[in-house]
Motif scaffolding. Structure first.
Motif, PDB file in Angstrom:
ATOM      1  N   VAL A   1       1.214  -1.397  -0.330  1.00  0.00           N
ATOM      2  CA  VAL A   1      -0.033   0.152   0.098  1.00  0.00           C
ATOM      3  C   VAL A   1       1.013   1.051   0.084  1.00  0.00           C
ATOM      4  N   VAL A   2       1.870   1.208   0.956  1.00  0.00           N
ATOM      5  CA  VAL A   2       3.211   2.951   0.845  1.00  0.00           C
ATOM      6  C   VAL A   2       3.777   2.631  -0.349  1.00  0.00           C
ATOM      7  N   LEU A   3       3.859   1.438  -0.641  1.00  0.00           N
ATOM      8  CA  LEU A   3       4.933   1.793  -1.742  1.00  0.00           C
ATOM      9  C   LEU A   3       4.622   1.635  -3.311  1.00  0.00           C
ATOM     10  N   GLY A   4       3.664   1.041  -3.007  1.00  0.00           N
ATOM     11  CA  GLY A   4       3.351   0.210  -4.720  1.00  0.00           C
ATOM     12  C   GLY A   4       3.830  -0.876  -5.690  1.00  0.00           C
ATOM     13  N   PRO A   5       3.106  -1.321  -6.041  1.00  0.00           N
ATOM     14  CA  PRO A   5       3.400  -2.844  -6.972  1.00  0.00           C
ATOM     15  C   PRO A   5       4.431  -1.674  -8.015  1.00  0.00           C
ATOM     16  N   GLU A   6       4.712  -0.577  -8.568  1.00  0.00           N
ATOM     17  CA  GLU A   6       5.691  -0.983  -8.750  1.00  0.00           C
ATOM     18  C   GLU A   6       7.533  -0.360  -8.513  1.00  0.00           C
ATOM     19  N   ARG A   7       7.399  -0.155  -6.822  1.00  0.00           N
ATOM     20  CA  ARG A   7       8.619   0.444  -6.215  1.00  0.00           C
ATOM     21  C   ARG A   7       8.674  -0.721  -5.096  1.00  0.00           C
ATOM     22  N   LEU A   8       7.505  -2.090  -4.994  1.00  0.00           N
ATOM     23  CA  LEU A   8       8.020  -3.294  -4.190  1.00  0.00           C
ATOM     24  C   LEU A   8       9.459  -4.013  -4.777  1.00  0.00           C
ATOM     25  N   PRO A   9       9.059  -4.480  -5.891  1.00  0.00           N
ATOM     26  CA  PRO A   9      10.513  -4.947  -5.620  1.00  0.00           C
ATOM     27  C   PRO A   9      11.272  -4.049  -5.551  1.00  0.00           C
ATOM     28  N   GLY A  10      11.895  -3.395  -6.083  1.00  0.00           N
ATOM     29  CA  GLY A  10      13.169  -2.325  -5.995  1.00  0.00           C
ATOM     30  C   GLY A  10      13.519  -2.548  -4.441  1.00  0.00           C
ATOM     31  N   ALA A  11      12.343  -1.900  -3.492  1.00  0.00           N
ATOM     32  CA  ALA A  11      12.525  -2.209  -2.629  1.00  0.00           C
ATOM     33  C   ALA A  11      13.168  -3.242  -1.807  1.00  0.00           C
ATOM     34  N   VAL A  12      11.938  -4.266  -1.582  1.00  0.00           N
ATOM     35  CA  VAL A  12      12.473  -6.424  -1.266  1.00  0.00           C
ATOM     36  C   VAL A  12      13.379  -5.946  -2.032  1.00  0.00           C
ATOM     37  N   THR A  13      14.389  -6.071  -2.807  1.00  0.00           N
ATOM     38  CA  THR A  13      16.250  -5.817  -3.340  1.00  0.00           C
ATOM     39  C   THR A  13      16.820  -5.440  -2.463  1.00  0.00           C
ATOM     40  N   TRP A  14      15.917  -4.008  -2.516  1.00  0.00           N
ATOM     41  CA  TRP A  14      17.122  -3.137  -1.138  1.00  0.00           C
ATOM     42  C   TRP A  14      17.344  -3.609   0.261  1.00  0.00           C
ATOM     43  N   VAL A  15      15.926  -3.705   0.923  1.00  0.00           N
ATOM     44  CA  VAL A  15      16.249  -4.643   2.133  1.00  0.00           C
ATOM     45  C   VAL A  15      16.850  -5.706   2.138  1.00  0.00           C
ATOM     46  N   THR A  16      16.808  -7.032   1.394  1.00  0.00           N
ATOM     47  CA  THR A  16      17.343  -7.970   0.922  1.00  0.00           C
ATOM     48  C   THR A  16      19.055  -7.807   1.307  1.00  0.00           C
ATOM     49  N   LYS A  17      19.681  -6.640   0.277  1.00  0.00           N
ATOM     50  CA  LYS A  17      21.105  -6.606   0.071  1.00  0.00           C
ATOM     51  C   LYS A  17      21.537  -6.012   1.332  1.00  0.00           C
ATOM     52  N   LEU A  18      20.769  -5.261   1.697  1.00  0.00           N
ATOM     53  CA  LEU A  18      21.189  -3.976   3.099  1.00  0.00           C
ATOM     54  C   LEU A  18      21.198  -5.443   4.313  1.00  0.00           C
ATOM     55  N   LEU A  19      20.051  -6.068   4.659  1.00  0.00           N
ATOM     56  CA  LEU A  19      20.234  -7.343   5.758  1.00  0.00           C
ATOM     57  C   LEU A  19      21.560  -7.949   5.340  1.00  0.00           C
ATOM     58  N   ARG A  20      22.047  -8.561   4.030  1.00  0.00           N
ATOM     59  CA  ARG A  20      22.840  -9.791   4.146  1.00  0.00           C
ATOM     60  C   ARG A  20      24.452  -8.690   4.238  1.00  0.00           C
ATOM     61  N   GLN A  21      24.374  -7.180   3.637  1.00  0.00           N
ATOM     62  CA  GLN A  21      26.090  -6.527   3.797  1.00  0.00           C
ATOM     63  C   GLN A  21      25.991  -6.240   5.652  1.00  0.00           C
ATOM     64  N   VAL A  22      24.838  -5.966   6.116  1.00  0.00           N
ATOM     65  CA  VAL A  22      25.092  -6.170   7.587  1.00  0.00           C
ATOM     66  C   VAL A  22      25.616  -7.283   8.285  1.00  0.00           C
TER      67      VAL A  22
END
Length: 142
Positions: free
Chosen positions: A19-40
């Protein structure tokens, strides 16, 4: 990391993100969060490995109090009583007194002497109950 989050909470978070990000930005946000968690996670494991290499055997000396603290966190009042007062015998809590070697079950001549004793209860219905059967509850008495 997410040990306390169940599937229901994950579904709510996914719907809120949609709802917040919308369907077009959600895959990019998920990719960014997974990269961030892997880096941490990589940074944390690298820092732990670096400390272990630099400190050597002292690293184990530092970890021992933390391991003891974690063990204390797991101790509930029931676990403390079972471990220290009852020597690990939890039959008083579980009601399973028929453990072999527990020493609490009546055997042989003990059971014969116990059954020959007069009943101490004043309720004859209670005396006729089987070994594992519970007496009826009297709501007026409680």
């Amino acid at each position: 990391m997410f040990a306390n989050i169940g599937w229901g909470e994950m579904l709510v978070l996914l719907i809120a993100a949609l709802v917040v990000l919308g369907p077009e930005r959600l895959p990019g946000a998920v990719t960014w969060v997974t990269k961030l968690l892997r880096q941490v996670r990589d940074y944390a494991s690298g820092a732990s490995a670096q400390l272990k290499n630099e400190l050597g055997t002292d690293f184990d000396d530092l970890r021992k109090p933390l391991a003891d603290l974690n063990q204390l966190r797991k101790m509930t009042p029931r676990a403390v009583v079972t471990k220290h007062l009852l020597d690990g015998d939890d039959s008083i809590f579980t009601g399973n007194f028929d453990k072999p070697g527990g020493g609490t079950a009546a055997t042989g001549s003990q059971s014969a002497s116990l059954s020959s004793r007069p009943s101490l209860s004043k309720d004859p219905a209670r005396d006729s109950l089987a070994g594992n059967e519970r007496p009826p509850i009297d709501p007026d008495a409680t």
